[in-house]
Write a protein that holds these residues in place. Sequence first.
Motif, PDB file in Angstrom:
ATOM      1  N   VAL A   1      28.296  28.818   4.622  1.00  0.00           N
ATOM      2  CA  VAL A   1      29.762  28.862   4.662  1.00  0.00           C
ATOM      3  C   VAL A   1      30.079  29.565   5.967  1.00  0.00           C
ATOM      4  O   VAL A   1      29.694  30.718   6.169  1.00  0.00           O
ATOM      5  N   ASP A   2      30.728  28.834   6.877  1.00  0.00           N
ATOM      6  CA  ASP A   2      30.948  29.415   8.191  1.00  0.00           C
ATOM      7  C   ASP A   2      32.159  28.787   8.870  1.00  0.00           C
ATOM      8  O   ASP A   2      32.707  27.785   8.404  1.00  0.00           O
ATOM      9  N   ILE A   3      32.513  29.386   9.994  1.00  0.00           N
ATOM     10  CA  ILE A   3      33.625  28.891  10.796  1.00  0.00           C
ATOM     11  C   ILE A   3      33.177  27.708  11.650  1.00  0.00           C
ATOM     12  O   ILE A   3      32.117  27.763  12.267  1.00  0.00           O
ATOM     13  N   VAL A   4      33.998  26.676  11.672  1.00  0.00           N
ATOM     14  CA  VAL A   4      33.752  25.548  12.572  1.00  0.00           C
ATOM     15  C   VAL A   4      34.961  25.449  13.486  1.00  0.00           C
ATOM     16  O   VAL A   4      36.102  25.351  13.010  1.00  0.00           O
ATOM     17  N   GLU A   5      34.694  25.522  14.784  1.00  0.00           N
ATOM     18  CA  GLU A   5      35.817  25.377  15.718  1.00  0.00           C
ATOM     19  C   GLU A   5      35.707  24.010  16.405  1.00  0.00           C
ATOM     20  O   GLU A   5      36.360  23.051  16.014  1.00  0.00           O
ATOM     21  N   THR A   6      34.821  23.898  17.388  1.00  0.00           N
ATOM     22  CA  THR A   6      34.657  22.598  18.057  1.00  0.00           C
ATOM     23  C   THR A   6      33.641  21.720  17.328  1.00  0.00           C
ATOM     24  O   THR A   6      33.605  20.508  17.529  1.00  0.00           O
ATOM     25  N   GLY A   7      32.796  22.330  16.526  1.00  0.00           N
ATOM     26  CA  GLY A   7      31.743  21.579  15.822  1.00  0.00           C
ATOM     27  C   GLY A   7      30.469  21.454  16.641  1.00  0.00           C
ATOM     28  O   GLY A   7      29.482  20.887  16.170  1.00  0.00           O
ATOM     29  N   SER A   8      30.458  22.015  17.854  1.00  0.00           N
ATOM     30  CA  SER A   8      29.270  21.798  18.695  1.00  0.00           C
ATOM     31  C   SER A   8      28.052  22.573  18.191  1.00  0.00           C
ATOM     32  O   SER A   8      26.926  22.085  18.316  1.00  0.00           O
ATOM     33  N   THR A   9      28.253  23.745  17.632  1.00  0.00           N
ATOM     34  CA  THR A   9      27.082  24.489  17.103  1.00  0.00           C
ATOM     35  C   THR A   9      26.408  23.670  15.999  1.00  0.00           C
ATOM     36  O   THR A   9      25.183  23.584  15.927  1.00  0.00           O
ATOM     37  N   LEU A  10      27.230  23.073  15.135  1.00  0.00           N
ATOM     38  CA  LEU A  10      26.662  22.257  14.058  1.00  0.00           C
ATOM     39  C   LEU A  10      25.909  21.066  14.643  1.00  0.00           C
ATOM     40  O   LEU A  10      24.753  20.821  14.308  1.00  0.00           O
TER      41      LEU A  10
ATOM     42  N   SER B   1      25.861  33.101   4.510  1.00  0.00           N
ATOM     43  CA  SER B   1      27.187  33.285   5.103  1.00  0.00           C
ATOM     44  C   SER B   1      27.397  34.694   5.623  1.00  0.00           C
ATOM     45  O   SER B   1      26.844  35.664   5.104  1.00  0.00           O
ATOM     46  N   LYS B   2      28.233  34.744   6.669  1.00  0.00           N
ATOM     47  CA  LYS B   2      28.729  36.025   7.171  1.00  0.00           C
ATOM     48  C   LYS B   2      29.929  36.447   6.323  1.00  0.00           C
ATOM     49  O   LYS B   2      30.472  37.526   6.481  1.00  0.00           O
ATOM     50  N   TYR B   3      30.369  35.538   5.469  1.00  0.00           N
ATOM     51  CA  TYR B   3      31.576  35.746   4.650  1.00  0.00           C
ATOM     52  C   TYR B   3      31.234  35.603   3.168  1.00  0.00           C
ATOM     53  O   TYR B   3      31.681  34.656   2.512  1.00  0.00           O
TER      54      TYR B   3
ATOM     55  N   ASN C   1      24.447  38.060   9.382  1.00  0.00           N
ATOM     56  CA  ASN C   1      25.415  38.692  10.293  1.00  0.00           C
ATOM     57  C   ASN C   1      25.747  37.873  11.527  1.00  0.00           C
ATOM     58  O   ASN C   1      26.460  38.331  12.403  1.00  0.00           O
ATOM     59  N   GLY C   2      25.250  36.672  11.608  1.00  0.00           N
ATOM     60  CA  GLY C   2      25.532  35.814  12.755  1.00  0.00           C
ATOM     61  C   GLY C   2      24.494  34.719  12.836  1.00  0.00           C
ATOM     62  O   GLY C   2      23.533  34.714  12.038  1.00  0.00           O
ATOM     63  N   SER C   3      24.705  33.785  13.764  1.00  0.00           N
ATOM     64  CA  SER C   3      23.800  32.622  13.887  1.00  0.00           C
ATOM     65  C   SER C   3      23.441  32.067  12.512  1.00  0.00           C
ATOM     66  O   SER C   3      22.274  31.775  12.222  1.00  0.00           O
ATOM     67  N   VAL C   4      24.465  31.936  11.692  1.00  0.00           N
ATOM     68  CA  VAL C   4      24.275  31.549  10.287  1.00  0.00           C
ATOM     69  C   VAL C   4      23.671  30.151  10.162  1.00  0.00           C
ATOM     70  O   VAL C   4      22.967  29.850   9.183  1.00  0.00           O
ATOM     71  N   GLU C   5      23.902  29.317  11.194  1.00  0.00           N
ATOM     72  CA  GLU C   5      23.386  27.939  11.171  1.00  0.00           C
ATOM     73  C   GLU C   5      21.866  27.904  11.013  1.00  0.00           C
ATOM     74  O   GLU C   5      21.305  26.904  10.585  1.00  0.00           O
ATOM     75  N   LEU C   6      21.219  29.012  11.379  1.00  0.00           N
ATOM     76  CA  LEU C   6      19.768  29.082  11.227  1.00  0.00           C
ATOM     77  C   LEU C   6      19.345  28.964   9.765  1.00  0.00           C
ATOM     78  O   LEU C   6      18.264  28.436   9.484  1.00  0.00           O
TER      79      LEU C   6
HETATM   80  C1  PRP Z   1      31.032  31.142  15.370  1.00  0.00           C
HETATM   81  C2  PRP Z   1      30.671  30.515  14.035  1.00  0.00           C
HETATM   82  C3  PRP Z   1      29.864  29.313  14.458  1.00  0.00           C
HETATM   83  C4  PRP Z   1      30.504  28.917  15.767  1.00  0.00           C
HETATM   84  C5  PRP Z   1      31.435  27.763  15.553  1.00  0.00           C
HETATM   85  O1  PRP Z   1      29.968  31.920  15.776  1.00  0.00           O
HETATM   86  O2  PRP Z   1      29.963  31.408  13.216  1.00  0.00           O
HETATM   87  O3  PRP Z   1      28.516  29.659  14.637  1.00  0.00           O
HETATM   88  O4  PRP Z   1      31.247  30.048  16.250  1.00  0.00           O
HETATM   89  O5  PRP Z   1      32.033  27.321  16.750  1.00  0.00           O
HETATM   90  P1  PRP Z   1      31.917  25.806  17.231  1.00  0.00           P
HETATM   91  O6  PRP Z   1      32.295  24.927  16.062  1.00  0.00           O
HETATM   92  O7  PRP Z   1      32.922  25.723  18.348  1.00  0.00           O
HETATM   93  O8  PRP Z   1      30.514  25.571  17.693  1.00  0.00           O
HETATM   94  P2  PRP Z   1      30.080  33.012  16.923  1.00  0.00           P
HETATM   95  O9  PRP Z   1      30.018  32.356  18.249  1.00  0.00           O
HETATM   96  O10 PRP Z   1      31.272  33.859  16.658  1.00  0.00           O
HETATM   97  O11 PRP Z   1      28.763  33.857  16.769  1.00  0.00           O
HETATM   98  P3  PRP Z   1      27.875  34.241  15.491  1.00  0.00           P
HETATM   99  O12 PRP Z   1      27.070  33.021  15.159  1.00  0.00           O
HETATM  100  O13 PRP Z   1      27.024  35.345  15.985  1.00  0.00           O
HETATM  101  O14 PRP Z   1      28.789  34.639  14.378  1.00  0.00           O
END
Ligand code: PRP
Length: 217
Positions: A162-171, A122-124, A146-151
């Motif tokens: 543990v990360d932010i989900v907005e649209t869910g497309s990254t997941l 997590s970044k958090y 520090n980022g690209s935590v999905e990796l």
């Molecule tokens: C944030 C977060 C997720 C993504 C979620 O990353 O960490 O990776 O956005 O958004 P989504 O649900 O709309 O796909 P960010 O783009 O801030 O970059 P980071 O991965 O470098 O933290």
Amino acid sequence: MSNDKYLTFALTKGRLAKQTLELLESIGITCEEMKDKDTRKLIFVNEELKLKFFLSKGPDVPTYVEYGAADIGVVGKDTLMEEGRQVYEVLDLGFGKCRMCVCGPKSAKELLKHHEMIRVCSKYPLIAKDYFYNKKHQTVDIIKLNGSVELGPIVGLGDVIVDIVETGSTLRENGLDVLEEICPLSARMIVNQVSMQMQSKRIHELINQLRNALEEK
Ligand code: PRP
């Protein structure tokens, strides 16, 4: 605090600042200087309204506000929770909405049920720690990224993130799912504790105007 005559705002660079400025504009607060896209200036002044604005990285906003370098800040709830600064959180601005979630491959869902020792990327790290230790009573190994935590789970660094989900497309694009939701997030307005007393009238008026503008939306 920062200067008796001015109210100083620290805004989170990027989309949150843009949306904050639009909201402020709806109640008649503008800062023309900030609209110049080519400017390298860091601080902007509206002399008429005695306001100053500066842009900073999200995690620095609560720091500026706690120390009184800014009277007011706008920052995501995620950053506010992670930074744990002594500031007043006065208003949910309703934009920048997303969710803090535990995510991973579907197969990791089982690992969350039996208090197993798992690795969480997590970044958090503080939010992750609070959730697993205090809410789930599960001892976990937290790895700060520090980022690209999905990796994390994809390359085998951790079991879940543990990360932010907005649209869910990254997941989706990375074959991961939301496994548990920790909390909803959005942009918050924060205020320095001393400014809140010293400039009480001015700040309360501003909060009320913003609250009304948000209700009318
Ligand atoms: C944030 C977060 C997720 C993504 C979620 O990353 O960490 O990776 O956005 O958004 P989504 O649900 O709309 O796909 P960010 O783009 O801030 O970059 P980071 O991965 O470098 O933290």
